[in-house]
Write a protein that holds these residues in place. Structure first.
Motif, mmCIF file in Angstrom:
data_model
loop_
_atom_site.group_PDB
_atom_site.id
_atom_site.type_symbol
_atom_site.label_atom_id
_atom_site.label_comp_id
_atom_site.label_asym_id
_atom_site.label_seq_id
_atom_site.Cartn_x
_atom_site.Cartn_y
_atom_site.Cartn_z
ATOM 1 N N UNK A 59 0.825 -1.207 0.000
ATOM 2 C CA UNK A 59 0.000 0.000 0.000
ATOM 3 C C UNK A 59 0.869 1.271 0.000
ATOM 4 N N UNK A 60 1.981 1.206 0.697
ATOM 5 C CA UNK A 60 2.891 2.357 0.677
ATOM 6 C C UNK A 60 3.435 2.588 -0.723
ATOM 7 N N UNK A 61 3.766 1.499 -1.391
ATOM 8 C CA UNK A 61 4.266 1.641 -2.772
ATOM 9 C C UNK A 61 3.205 2.283 -3.657
ATOM 10 N N UNK A 62 1.977 1.838 -3.497
ATOM 11 C CA UNK A 62 0.902 2.337 -4.353
ATOM 12 C C UNK A 62 0.549 3.789 -4.069
ATOM 13 N N UNK A 63 0.402 4.130 -2.795
ATOM 14 C CA UNK A 63 -0.200 5.425 -2.464
ATOM 15 C C UNK A 63 0.801 6.472 -1.993
ATOM 16 N N UNK A 64 1.914 6.056 -1.432
ATOM 17 C CA UNK A 64 2.903 7.053 -1.017
ATOM 18 C C UNK A 64 3.982 7.211 -2.084
ATOM 19 N N UNK A 65 4.477 6.101 -2.601
ATOM 20 C CA UNK A 65 5.494 6.185 -3.653
ATOM 21 C C UNK A 65 4.881 6.239 -5.049
ATOM 22 N N UNK A 66 3.603 5.953 -5.128
ATOM 23 C CA UNK A 66 2.846 6.018 -6.389
ATOM 24 C C UNK A 66 3.436 5.142 -7.495
ATOM 25 N N UNK A 67 3.819 3.980 -7.112
ATOM 26 C CA UNK A 67 4.293 2.990 -8.073
ATOM 27 C C UNK A 67 3.067 2.296 -8.669
ATOM 28 N N UNK A 68 3.063 2.160 -9.973
ATOM 29 C CA UNK A 68 1.920 1.476 -10.593
ATOM 30 C C UNK A 68 2.092 -0.035 -10.454
ATOM 31 N N UNK A 69 1.060 -0.666 -9.970
ATOM 32 C CA UNK A 69 1.075 -2.125 -9.814
ATOM 33 C C UNK A 69 -0.219 -2.673 -10.406
ATOM 34 N N UNK A 70 -0.087 -3.549 -11.369
ATOM 35 C CA UNK A 70 -1.279 -4.165 -11.965
ATOM 36 C C UNK A 70 -1.626 -5.464 -11.263
ATOM 37 N N UNK A 71 -0.613 -6.104 -10.734
ATOM 38 C CA UNK A 71 -0.826 -7.456 -10.238
ATOM 39 C C UNK A 71 0.163 -7.771 -9.117
ATOM 40 N N UNK A 72 -0.323 -8.430 -8.104
ATOM 41 C CA UNK A 72 0.553 -8.864 -7.014
ATOM 42 C C UNK A 72 0.729 -10.378 -7.125
ATOM 43 N N UNK A 73 1.972 -10.796 -7.218
ATOM 44 C CA UNK A 73 2.279 -12.221 -7.319
ATOM 45 C C UNK A 73 2.869 -12.659 -5.978
ATOM 46 N N UNK A 74 2.191 -13.565 -5.306
ATOM 47 C CA UNK A 74 2.635 -14.038 -3.997
ATOM 48 C C UNK A 74 3.346 -15.379 -4.169
#
Lengths: 189, 261
Positions: A59-74
């Protein structure tokens, strides 16, 4: 096991966050192949804390660093047979926020009870989904398993299972309540 | 009484200096401890917002974390508002996780909302329940026909427990096209641009329930109660003397003073 055109295709179409809960032997190989925009690991052993930690980092990557993520691979197992996910990763446009993809497990008992191997194994497998779907896993540590089980009317069955099975059911119930479908990918497409 | 209450104030800064006192006195008697999280854009009404614009107002209140946020590309009210709410939720979750506790209740509101207190008891929201004004049907065109109504959820105040707040804050991820795809009539009526419609749709899509449902089921003789007697969005163009105490006015009087939502 993994063909080059397959990964070129992924890189052209998807921004991937690769997350892992432990140091898998083949993780460097997976990173090399997936070339994720974001790579995150958690050191927590408890699965509730582990997902809380991973989701906060995503969430920090998405909303604070604003990195675009289409998919999370676990990544949670060394069986890195990612071609199983080939059909979706190559053509990801049907991957919406209400789907959760994991591999197909060769059990024929999945429809009998939720306690069978297919569902028990969900968290123990590699899986992927959209960021929204992944972020819901944060609340596993806030809503006790018994609360979820009661809501899905499975309390009596739940009491009969082991703590480890409980963990996997916890995960499953949460997705169910939130209207998120678990999609089992088939080997041969 | 609630033990630990988190209040997430997220939105454009606007008229915060005019209403902050009312907000603090509104929440103070509701919990043993009230913690605040404040998230706003770095600019509001062409004015740069500084750290002091936030911290100066929290000298005696528990401001746990705040964030001044750079603008985003989207100009859609729904995404702009919910981007800030999402960051507020993130700050709250991080604080909980680091300190190994979970808030009992969480309110999400915005910096320009004036509350009038009520004496009504706040029923506790458990998992998957929320408390806000009831979802209503709103008329979308000049023709008062059943098919011209759409679902409407307000965007100024919502209370839930912490886990449910984590779900609700995910509403930023709504796929605008997905929601309008299945209802071309609504699209032609312009409803797809209504963030109130998106709000209502999201709550339903994740199986979340308004507390009024539970009350109606368990105590059907009790009417729905909201957390405040009434509330008003104080706009920048409401050029009233803000040293005047709004509490002295009746609902009707204050309605003439300010735009009534």
């Amino acid at each position: 096991m993994v063909t080059l055109p397959f990964f070129i295709n992924i890189r052209m179409s998807l921004n991937i966050a690769l997350v892992s809960c432990k140091e898998l032997i083949e993780l460097p190989k997976l990173r090399e192949h997936l070339k994720p925009n974001v790579f995150i690991q958690s050191t927590f052993n408890d699965y509730k804390k582990m997902f809380a930690d991973l989701t906060l980092q995503i969430e920090k990557e998405l909303f604070l660093n604003r990195v675009e993520i289409d998919l999370v691979f676990f990544a949670n197992e060394d069986e890195l047979d990612v071609e199983r996910f080939d059909s979706v990763l190559k053509n990801p446009w049907g991957l919406d926020n209400s789907l959760f993809f994991t591999k197909n497990i060769e059990s024929k008992q999945q429809s009998v009870l939720l306690l069978q191997k297919d569902y028990i194994n969900i968290v123990n497998s590699n899986f992927f989904c959209r960021p929204e779907t992944f972020l819901y896993l944060h609340i596993l540590y806030k809503i006790p398993m018994t609360d979820l089980a009661e809501k899905t009317k499975l309390l009596t069955r739940v009491q009969e299972i082991t703590p480890q099975q409980m963990q996997y059911l916890h995960f499953f119930h949460l997705l169910t309540i939130l209207n998120i479908s678990i999609h089992h990918l088939h080997y041969d497409r | 009484m609630i033990d630990r209450l988190a209040v997430i104030i997220a939105g454009e800064y606007r008229t915060w200096p005019k209403i902050y006192n009312y907000m603090f006195s509104f929440f103070k008697p509701r919990a043993h401890r009230v913690d605040y999280f404040f998230v706003t854009w770095k600019k509001s009404l062409d004015k740069e917002i500084t750290d002091k614009d936030v911290t100066d107002y929290f000298q005696i209140e528990n401001l746990i974390a705040y964030q001044l946020v750079d603008d985003i590309k989207s100009q859609h009210t729904y995404y702009r508002q919910n981007f800030l709410i999402k960051i507020g939720n993130l700050l709250k979750k991080e604080f909980e996780f680091k300190n190994d506790f979970i808030y009992d209740q969480v309110v999400v509101t915005r910096p320009d909302f004036y509350f009038r207190k009520s004496n009504a008891e706040w029923p506790i929201c458990n998992n998957f329940f929320y408390q806000t004004e009831p979802l209503i049907r709103e008329l979308a065109s000049s023709e008062d026909a059943p098919e011209n109504y759409y679902l409407w959820g307000q965007d100024v105040y919502i209370r839930s427990n912490s886990a449910t707040d984590d779900i609700i804050s995910q509403k930023y991820f709504i796929d605008y096209h997905d929601f309008s795809r299945n209802n071309t009539k609504f699209v032609t009526m312009g409803i797809r641009s209504s963030h109130h419609y998106f709000m209502a749709r999201f709550l339903m899509s994740r199986n979340l329930l308004p507390l009024s449902c539970k009350l109606a089921y368990e105590k059907s003789d009790q009417p729905f109660r909201q957390d405040y007697a009434f509330g008003l969005v104080v706009r920048d163009y409401h050029d009233f003397d803000h040293t005047v105490n709004l509490e002295q006015f009746t609902v009707e009087q204050i309605g003439t003073l300010l735009y009534r939502r």
